[in-house]
Design a protein around this motif. Structure first.
Motif, short mmCIF file in Angstrom:
data_model
loop_
_atom_site.label_atom_id
_atom_site.label_comp_id
_atom_site.label_asym_id
_atom_site.label_seq_id
_atom_site.Cartn_x
_atom_site.Cartn_y
_atom_site.Cartn_z
N LEU A 18 -13.43 1.35 -0.86
CA LEU A 18 -12.32 0.60 -1.45
C LEU A 18 -12.20 -0.77 -0.80
O LEU A 18 -11.89 -1.76 -1.47
CB LEU A 18 -11.01 1.37 -1.27
CG LEU A 18 -10.83 2.60 -2.18
CD1 LEU A 18 -9.63 3.42 -1.74
CD2 LEU A 18 -10.68 2.18 -3.64
N ALA A 19 -12.49 -0.85 0.50
CA ALA A 19 -12.34 -2.12 1.21
C ALA A 19 -13.30 -3.19 0.70
O ALA A 19 -13.04 -4.37 0.85
CB ALA A 19 -12.54 -1.90 2.71
N THR A 20 -14.43 -2.76 0.08
CA THR A 20 -15.35 -3.77 -0.43
C THR A 20 -14.76 -4.50 -1.64
O THR A 20 -15.32 -5.50 -2.09
CB THR A 20 -16.68 -3.14 -0.88
OG1 THR A 20 -16.41 -2.27 -1.98
CG2 THR A 20 -17.34 -2.38 0.24
N GLY A 21 -13.66 -4.02 -2.16
CA GLY A 21 -13.05 -4.68 -3.31
C GLY A 21 -13.62 -4.22 -4.64
O GLY A 21 -13.37 -4.83 -5.67
N ILE A 24 -10.92 0.30 -8.24
CA ILE A 24 -10.59 1.60 -7.64
C ILE A 24 -11.26 2.76 -8.36
O ILE A 24 -11.82 3.65 -7.73
CB ILE A 24 -9.06 1.76 -7.59
CG1 ILE A 24 -8.50 0.82 -6.53
CG2 ILE A 24 -8.67 3.20 -7.27
CD1 ILE A 24 -7.01 0.78 -6.42
N PHE A 386 -1.00 2.39 -6.61
CA PHE A 386 -1.90 1.74 -7.56
C PHE A 386 -1.09 1.07 -8.67
O PHE A 386 -1.32 -0.07 -9.04
CB PHE A 386 -2.85 2.76 -8.21
CG PHE A 386 -3.86 3.35 -7.26
CD1 PHE A 386 -4.28 2.64 -6.15
CD2 PHE A 386 -4.38 4.60 -7.50
CE1 PHE A 386 -5.23 3.18 -5.29
CE2 PHE A 386 -5.32 5.15 -6.64
CZ PHE A 386 -5.75 4.44 -5.53
N ILE A 387 -0.14 1.83 -9.21
CA ILE A 387 0.62 1.31 -10.35
C ILE A 387 1.42 0.09 -9.93
O ILE A 387 1.46 -0.92 -10.62
CB ILE A 387 1.53 2.41 -10.91
CG1 ILE A 387 0.66 3.49 -11.57
CG2 ILE A 387 2.52 1.85 -11.91
CD1 ILE A 387 1.40 4.76 -11.83
N GLN A 389 0.83 -1.93 -7.40
CA GLN A 389 -0.05 -3.07 -7.16
C GLN A 389 -0.40 -3.73 -8.49
O GLN A 389 -0.33 -4.94 -8.63
CB GLN A 389 -1.34 -2.65 -6.44
CG GLN A 389 -2.35 -3.80 -6.44
CD GLN A 389 -3.65 -3.50 -5.70
OE1 GLN A 389 -3.81 -2.48 -5.08
NE2 GLN A 389 -4.57 -4.44 -5.79
N GLY A 390 -0.73 -2.90 -9.48
CA GLY A 390 -1.09 -3.43 -10.79
C GLY A 390 0.06 -4.21 -11.43
O GLY A 390 -0.17 -5.20 -12.11
N MET A 391 1.28 -3.76 -11.23
CA MET A 391 2.40 -4.38 -11.94
C MET A 391 3.00 -5.56 -11.19
O MET A 391 3.52 -6.49 -11.79
CB MET A 391 3.49 -3.35 -12.20
CG MET A 391 2.94 -2.14 -12.93
SD MET A 391 4.25 -1.20 -13.68
CE MET A 391 4.32 -2.00 -15.25
N SER A 392 2.97 -5.51 -9.84
CA SER A 392 3.65 -6.56 -9.10
C SER A 392 2.69 -7.57 -8.49
O SER A 392 3.09 -8.66 -8.12
CB SER A 392 4.48 -5.94 -7.97
OG SER A 392 3.61 -5.39 -7.00
N GLY A 393 1.40 -7.21 -8.40
CA GLY A 393 0.45 -8.10 -7.76
C GLY A 393 0.52 -8.05 -6.24
O GLY A 393 -0.21 -8.74 -5.57
N PRO A 395 -0.50 -6.65 -2.79
CA PRO A 395 -1.67 -5.86 -2.37
C PRO A 395 -1.27 -4.46 -1.93
O PRO A 395 -0.17 -4.24 -1.42
CB PRO A 395 -2.22 -6.66 -1.17
CG PRO A 395 -1.66 -8.01 -1.32
CD PRO A 395 -0.37 -7.89 -2.03
N ILE A 396 -2.22 -3.54 -2.09
CA ILE A 396 -1.89 -2.12 -1.96
C ILE A 396 -1.37 -1.75 -0.57
O ILE A 396 -0.45 -0.94 -0.45
CB ILE A 396 -3.12 -1.26 -2.36
CG1 ILE A 396 -2.68 0.20 -2.49
CG2 ILE A 396 -4.24 -1.38 -1.36
CD1 ILE A 396 -3.56 0.98 -3.38
N LEU A 397 -1.91 -2.36 0.47
CA LEU A 397 -1.45 -1.96 1.80
C LEU A 397 -0.02 -2.44 2.05
O LEU A 397 0.76 -1.78 2.73
CB LEU A 397 -2.40 -2.48 2.88
CG LEU A 397 -3.73 -1.72 2.95
CD1 LEU A 397 -4.57 -2.20 4.12
CD2 LEU A 397 -3.51 -0.22 3.04
N ILE B 91 -7.33 -2.50 -11.10
CA ILE B 91 -6.95 -2.93 -9.77
C ILE B 91 -8.00 -2.57 -8.72
O ILE B 91 -8.79 -1.65 -8.91
CB ILE B 91 -5.58 -2.39 -9.34
CG1 ILE B 91 -5.55 -0.88 -9.47
CG2 ILE B 91 -4.47 -3.03 -10.12
CD1 ILE B 91 -4.38 -0.27 -8.76
N VAL B 93 -8.74 -3.14 -4.13
CA VAL B 93 -8.13 -3.49 -2.85
C VAL B 93 -8.76 -4.79 -2.36
O VAL B 93 -9.94 -4.83 -2.06
CB VAL B 93 -8.39 -2.37 -1.81
CG1 VAL B 93 -7.73 -2.71 -0.49
CG2 VAL B 93 -7.86 -1.06 -2.35
#
Ligand code: NA
Ligand code: NA
Lengths: 433, 185, 308
Positions: A18-21, A24, A386-387, A389-393, A395-397, B91, B93
């Motif tokens: 996941l860290a490689t971007g 998901i 996930f949701i 992050q997708g809706m608000s922009g 970042p997941i952490l 999405i 990361v």
């Protein structure tokens, strides 16, 4: 290699990937393929055939249809004046509380949870409605995103609930009693969340802007009627038997369209734009669910949940020790797996332990659902993260760290539920004597 | 609004060079797929409303609700994948991307896109095998509608094909793009 | 030591869940070095409709599959749910034996082998009233489980509805449907007693589940492993048919304890009416299956002393 080491390796691999971007859903599928090939010697043919069957099975799911439809409903509502009206109506009600409109996240999720059976649909719909509005009004982003991540999971605890239906069928307990048992714990957790939001905003008032709160007036409260009608019609369609919980999402879309028509806002443009916005978000959520189903299959072939559950079974623990260990076990499984998979894979082994320890299976159903909800808030695989992050922009952490206090508060809820089992068992005992 | 993605796929790619047509084709097909996904959503809505009406007012049923709506969900999910990848809605990361130098970032981007391309191609191949087999065998669903199973599986196949093409276009875009041009995204 | 996974989509305490657990234990305790891990409740992610390809491709070596879902590959698999052909466990078994060569040939053709069958207890009518007359059945909104049931109930004047199993209980709780065509077993597993008061035994049909194994996976086993599988399959087959009768009386006992009224007799008019409705379905099925269907039914007729 034992189940513990394998699951740790899978976890590390997934975090690394996941860290490689990489998107998901691709990351999750890739890690599952690698795990099956590395630990079980699956050849390319068997990997491909497994992936094909699981992808097609998990995506052609009737129960999944509620997600795109509720997302569409959210987009319709979002594009009409229903939203600004709702906030105008709610302002005088919750605006005077410390935390102000932040409570719309918690209240909105609790109400919407009573309509939808999944936490993904709850988070996506309420998030669509409130996130932008709260940001525009200058509310603290952390508190806004975090409360949504937490309260959105209530979609599973407050009936109707997909996970409860599955638990009921597997554990051979009454689904209706389970639904009744989830109601009070759901409202308890919502209350804890609202209390926390209020407390934070008392300590640090700048988290919630106080200006622009209108006077309480009958007129402003009347602005709530479209949202109230929407909730009543959707709930009503379920409780009168007109629609099944899975079908209620379509009723929601129809009602939202009717309400915009009543407001004179229904146009081809609105329908087109709401559809164009709803499809990619639905695709994002469903594709991750498909990938998660494949990861679950991989974990199933690796026998990880079964092996660990069997290990716990061999320890001969007291009821309290067992529950504590299970809580840890489920939180760890929740890092990687979605709720339905957790329930289905572990229950055949865990349920006999629960019954042997004298724990009420209805109570355990509620406990398990809350455990599953906790998993929605933890990375790397956490659907609410996930949701959001997708809706608000965001970042997941950052979403995950914003959700952390709400994760802890839900653990507090579990503790209360364990100390006072009647929080869950009182309502079913009154209703079904 | 800033999306969760550090970078969506390049919208205008002057540096696609001789591969420019691939990028244009991918974009057009992605849009067509997305249009079909929208139709799937509308169909889902219509079918459920029809079922509710039939059951409550006419005491009958379409008898294929969960089957058809299930296929519509899978069609929506896969047919929209290409456009979702292109526009950055899928999405990911982006933590590491934000904290490494541009050259390393470019390598990560390429790895990410190559992963999507290879997983997509792998799935495409095996779904293709399955569609072909369902077609040859003439397998149908066991419901009253007896839908030939290759049809819903073929929708998944089209979706994956578009996704693979889009990932390819993305990779080409990354290869032919100089690091400085990333701000234009 | 060979590890084999086995998938089924039924709950641990269901009749199929228990039969498969018995099978896995038999194999695992045989000392032949084969270890079967049973994934119940669809835990591995496969539903019955996926199993034919999943086993054929070697994705899962062994699976337990509802016969009806295979009808899209070969209509012979609808024989088990043909209405009013097999009324009791003995007849259901005779029907299974009559059709068995066709089942075996089918699985063989798909690179698999049939291990054993797992029968369902007889389906009846779950409702809030006694459904023992033609009038009581008329217009009743009922959930059915397959094409045969839907078509029979339409022909009989009821209003069949198709719903996913997870939606059945909520629909019963809210009165969206008035009844369900399923076995007493299905009703016990989903706590129907909370919503419905009567189970009317009409001896509708006793559908089958099939447990099948990938041929290559079987052949890759050492001889003693193969023998262990074959022996366990035979033992489970015998056990399942034996368990069926016990299961029905156990289910009835449970239901009576829960206050459900079990109606074991329907009026001759309704019986004739249902037989009429069923004959259409039977004729269509014979047309679809041609010689094979006719051969199965005539062999079955011979063994139970009826003519088809
Ligand atoms: Na809910
Ligand atoms: Na998680």
């Amino acid at each position: 290699m034992d189940a513990g080491s394998i699951s740790l390796l899978v976890l590390l691999l997934l975090v690394g990937y996941l860290a490689t971007g990489t998107v998901i859903f691709v990351s999750i599928i890739c890690v599952s393929l690698i795990s099956l090939a590395a630990f079980l010697d699956f050849d390319a043919h068997r990997l491909g055939a497994t992936l094909t069957r699981i992808m097609i099975r998990s995506s052609s799911s009737w129960e999944l249809s509620a997600i795109p439809l509720f997302v569409w409903m959210g987009e319709i509502v979002f594009r009409s004046s229903l939203i600004s009206k709702m906030f105008r109506g709610l302002s005088p009600v919750v605006g005077r509380l410390p935390g102000g409109l932040l409570h719309t996240n918690v209240i909105g999720c609790a109400l919407f949870a009573a309509v939808s059976g999944s936490s993904a649909a709850t988070t996506a719909t309420v998030g669509k409605i409130t996130l932008g509005e709260l940001r525009d009004r200058g509310y603290d982003e952390r508190l806004s995103v975090g409360s949504l991540a937490g309260a959105g999971t209530l979609g599973l605890l407050i009936p109707p609930s997909i996970v409860m239906i599955i638990y009921g069928l597997l554990a051979n307990v009454s689904i209706i009693q389970l639904f009744a048992a989830g109601l009070l714990p759901g409202f308890l957790i919502a209350t804890i969340y609202s209390g926390y939001v209020a407390a934070r905003c008392i300590v640090k008032p700048q988290l919630a802007p106080r200006d622009g709160v209108p006077e309480v007036s009958g007129r402003a409260i009347l602005d709530l009627w479209p949202i109230v009608v929407l909730i009543i019609v959707v709930l009503g369609s379920i409780y009168t038997g007109w629609a099944t919980p899975s079908e209620s999402a379509a009723i929601g879309v129809a009602t939202a369209l009717a309400l915009t028509a009543i407001h004179g806002e229904l146009s081809f443009k609105l329908i087109r734009e709401s559809l164009i916005a709803a499809v990619p978000i639905s695709c994002m959520i469903c594709s991750i669910l498909v990938a998660a189903a494949f990861l679950s299959t991989a974990m199933g072939f690796l026998h990880i949940p079964q092996d660990i559950a069997r290990l716990i079974g061999g320890l001969n623990l007291s009821a309290a020790q067992l529950l504590l260990l299970l809580a840890v076990f489920y939180v760890l499984l929740g890092l990687l797996l979605d709720g339905i998979s957790i329930t289905v894979m572990t229950l055949p082994i865990i349920l006999p332990l629960i019954l042997a320890a004298g724990i009420d299976p209805i109570w355990f159903g509620v406990f398990l659902v809350i455990m599953v909800e906790l998993g929605q808030m933890t990375p790397p695989v956490g659907f609410n993260l996930f949701i959001l992050q997708g809706m608000s922009g965001v970042p997941i952490l950052r979403v995950a760290s914003a959700a952390l206090p709400f994760f802890a508060l839900m653990c507090l809820g579990v503790l209360l539920l364990t100390l006072f089992p009647d929080i869950a068992l009182w309502l079913p005992s009154v209703l079904f004597q | 609004m800033r999306r969760g993605l550090a970078c969506a796929l390049p919208e205008q790619i002057p540096r696609g060079g001789e591969y420019g047509p691939v990028i244009t084709l991918a974009k057009n097909l992605s849009r067509i797929g997305n249009g079909a996904a929208i139709l799937a959503l509308v169909f889902m809505f219509g079918h459920i409303i029809l079922e509710i009406t039939l059951r409550n007012l006419f005491h009958t049923s379409t008898f294929v609700l969960d089957e058809f709506v299930g296929h519509a969900v899978s069609a929506l999910t896969f047919l929209a994948l290409g456009e979702a990848l292109r526009t950055g809605t899928l999405i990911r990361v982006s933590l590491l991307h934000d904290s490494v130098p541009d050259s390393a970032k470019r390598v990560l981007e390429m790895f990410a896109m190559a992963s999507a391309l290879s997983v997509g191609s792998f799935a495409l191949w095996f779904v293709g095998v399955s569609v072909l087999r369902q077609f040859e065998r003439g397998t149908t669903s066991a419901s009253i509608a007896q839908i030939p199973l290759w049809i819903p599986e073929a929708l998944v196949l089209f979706g994956l094909a578009i996704f693979v093409l889009q990932a390819l276009a993305g990779l080409i875009g990354l290869i032919f793009r100089t690091p400085q041009s990333e701000e234009t995204v | 030591q060979t590890a084999l996974d086995m998938t089924n989509e039924y709950e641990p305490n269901s009749i199929h869940g228990q039969g498969d657990q018995f099978f896995a234990e038999q194999v695992n305790n045989s000392g032949a070095g084969v270890e079967i891990t049973l994934h119940l409740g669809g835990a591995l992610g496969f539903r019955s409709a996926d199993n034919l390809d999943a086993v054929g491709d070697g994705v899962v070596p062994i699976a337990d599959t509802l016969g009806g879902v295979l009808a899209g590959s070969d209509p012979i698999f609808l024989v088990g749910s043909l209405p009013f052909v097999a009324a009791n466990p003995e007849e259901a078994r005779a029907l299974y034996e009559a059709a068995r060569p066709y089942y075996e040939a089918f699985f063989e053709e798909h690179g698999q082998m049939l291990l054993y069958a797992s029968p369902w207890p007889s389906s009846g009518l779950w409702a809030n009233e006694v459904v023992d007359t033609v009038e009581a059945l008329a217009g009743l909104t009922m959930r059915t489980y397959d094409v045969n049931g839907t078509r029979t109930l339409i022909a009989a004047g009821a209003s069949p509805i198709q719903l996913s199993w997870a939606d059945v209980v909520p629909q019963l709780a809210t009165g969206g449907i008035e009844g369900v065509l399923t076995s007493a077993e299905g009703g016990v597993n989903a706590s129907f007693h909370e919503h419905l008061s009567h189970f009317t035994e009409i001896n509708y049909a006793m559908p089958l589940n099939f447990v099948h194994m990938n041929r290559d996976a079987f052949e890759a086993l050492p001889p003693e492993g193969q023998q262990a599988i074959v022996d366990a399959a035979a033992a489970t087959d015998a056990r399942n048919w034996q368990a069926l009768a016990d299961r029905v009386s156990l289910n009835y006992e449970t239901l009576r304890g829960q206050g459900v009224i079990i109606v074991e007799e329907i009026t001759p008019e309704l019986q004739a009416h249902l037989a009429d409705a069923a004959s259409v379905v039977l004729e269509d099925w014979l047309e679809q299956t041609g010689d094979a269907g006719a051969a199965v039914l005539s062999a079955y007729g011979e063994s139970v002393g009826r003519s088809y």
